[in-house]
Design an enzyme around this catalytic site. Structure first.
Site, PDB file in Angstrom:
ATOM      1  N   ASP A 145     -61.645 -14.468 -31.450  1.00  0.00           N
ATOM      2  CA  ASP A 145     -62.086 -13.087 -31.258  1.00  0.00           C
ATOM      3  C   ASP A 145     -61.124 -12.158 -32.006  1.00  0.00           C
ATOM      4  O   ASP A 145     -59.905 -12.344 -31.973  1.00  0.00           O
ATOM      5  CB  ASP A 145     -62.098 -12.736 -29.763  1.00  0.00           C
ATOM      6  CG  ASP A 145     -62.868 -11.456 -29.489  1.00  0.00           C
ATOM      7  OD1 ASP A 145     -63.948 -11.527 -28.885  1.00  0.00           O
ATOM      8  OD2 ASP A 145     -62.371 -10.368 -29.891  1.00  0.00           O
ATOM      9  N   ILE A 146     -61.679 -11.160 -32.661  1.00  0.00           N
ATOM     10  CA  ILE A 146     -60.865 -10.265 -33.503  1.00  0.00           C
ATOM     11  C   ILE A 146     -59.984  -9.325 -32.667  1.00  0.00           C
ATOM     12  O   ILE A 146     -58.973  -8.821 -33.162  1.00  0.00           O
ATOM     13  CB  ILE A 146     -61.787  -9.451 -34.449  1.00  0.00           C
ATOM     14  CG1 ILE A 146     -61.033  -8.999 -35.687  1.00  0.00           C
ATOM     15  CG2 ILE A 146     -62.456  -8.299 -33.739  1.00  0.00           C
ATOM     16  CD1 ILE A 146     -61.913  -8.453 -36.786  1.00  0.00           C
TER      17      ILE A 146
ATOM     18  N   GLU B 100     -72.048  -6.120 -26.626  1.00  0.00           N
ATOM     19  CA  GLU B 100     -71.889  -5.256 -27.801  1.00  0.00           C
ATOM     20  C   GLU B 100     -72.497  -5.848 -29.061  1.00  0.00           C
ATOM     21  O   GLU B 100     -72.998  -5.121 -29.907  1.00  0.00           O
ATOM     22  CB  GLU B 100     -70.406  -4.950 -28.023  1.00  0.00           C
ATOM     23  CG  GLU B 100     -69.873  -3.985 -26.974  1.00  0.00           C
ATOM     24  CD  GLU B 100     -68.402  -3.656 -27.162  1.00  0.00           C
ATOM     25  OE1 GLU B 100     -67.696  -4.465 -27.794  1.00  0.00           O
ATOM     26  OE2 GLU B 100     -67.993  -2.603 -26.668  1.00  0.00           O
TER      27      GLU B 100
ATOM     28  N   HIS C 164     -73.108 -15.002 -27.788  1.00  0.00           N
ATOM     29  CA  HIS C 164     -71.741 -15.514 -27.915  1.00  0.00           C
ATOM     30  C   HIS C 164     -71.198 -15.766 -26.519  1.00  0.00           C
ATOM     31  O   HIS C 164     -71.445 -14.995 -25.597  1.00  0.00           O
ATOM     32  CB  HIS C 164     -70.828 -14.551 -28.685  1.00  0.00           C
ATOM     33  CG  HIS C 164     -70.905 -13.129 -28.216  1.00  0.00           C
ATOM     34  ND1 HIS C 164     -71.978 -12.309 -28.499  1.00  0.00           N
ATOM     35  CD2 HIS C 164     -70.055 -12.388 -27.463  1.00  0.00           C
ATOM     36  CE1 HIS C 164     -71.774 -11.123 -27.959  1.00  0.00           C
ATOM     37  NE2 HIS C 164     -70.612 -11.142 -27.313  1.00  0.00           N
TER      38      HIS C 164
ATOM     39  N   HIS D 212     -67.662 -16.197 -24.548  1.00  0.00           N
ATOM     40  CA  HIS D 212     -66.212 -15.997 -24.637  1.00  0.00           C
ATOM     41  C   HIS D 212     -65.517 -17.158 -23.927  1.00  0.00           C
ATOM     42  O   HIS D 212     -65.915 -17.532 -22.814  1.00  0.00           O
ATOM     43  CB  HIS D 212     -65.796 -14.705 -23.925  1.00  0.00           C
ATOM     44  CG  HIS D 212     -66.394 -13.449 -24.474  1.00  0.00           C
ATOM     45  ND1 HIS D 212     -65.690 -12.552 -25.252  1.00  0.00           N
ATOM     46  CD2 HIS D 212     -67.641 -12.916 -24.354  1.00  0.00           C
ATOM     47  CE1 HIS D 212     -66.463 -11.526 -25.569  1.00  0.00           C
ATOM     48  NE2 HIS D 212     -67.658 -11.724 -25.039  1.00  0.00           N
TER      49      HIS D 212
END
Ligand code: AMP
Length: 134
Positions: free
Chosen positions: A36-37, A102, A107, A109
């Site tokens: 994750d960025i 978002e 996805h 996590h």
């Protein structure tokens, strides 16, 4: 935000096409896992299907059995590759408005690497909360 149609300009579609970079952690025939960025824990990795699915609701209704099986295995294998099986991890997938999703591509996590505390920030529900039971 309410997502109704898959937008192939979303950031994860661009990652899958190689148009923007990612730090890959694991890959299978149907899935990709990457860092994750903006990590919210010491370990924060996202696992996405390669197919164009908006969210868990779309994926669980429309993905093939092979894609679904691969996705579940890929999440577990990614956690193993990250070395967090023993210490523990949290997996979560946001779907739709109430979850604060978002990015409109499914996805999951994987959060780990430290004690993560209670499941939801904010703690207990207010006493007058009406539970939805079906
Ligand atoms: P969600 O709120 O469940 O939709 O989570 C979206 C996640 O995508 C957030 O944790 C973001 O930090 C992450 N994210 C957004 N853009 C990128 C990117 N280019 N590379 C990796 N992670 C990203």
């Amino acid at each position: 935000m309410k997502f109704t149609q898959y937008d192939d300009q979303n950031v994860f579609a661009k990652i899958l096409r190689g148009e923007i970079p990612c730090t890959k952690v694991h890959e299978t025939e149907h899935c990709l896992a990457f860092q994750d960025i903006a990590p919210q824990a010491k370990v924060h990795v996202l696992v996405i299907p390669k197919g164009a699915y908006l969210s868990w609701a779309d994926f669980s209704a429309n993905a093939s059995t092979a894609e679904q099986a691969d996705y579940i295995a890929a999440i577990g294998d990614t956690a193993r590759a990250l070395g967090v099986d023993e210490t523990g991890y949290r997996i979560l997938a946001n779907h739709g408005h109430d979850s604060h999703q978002e990015v409109p591509h499914l996805h999951t996590h994987i959060l780990a690497g430290q004690p993560l505390g209670p499941m939801l920030e904010g703690g207990d529900l207010p006493p007058d909360t009406e539970y939805v039971r079906k």
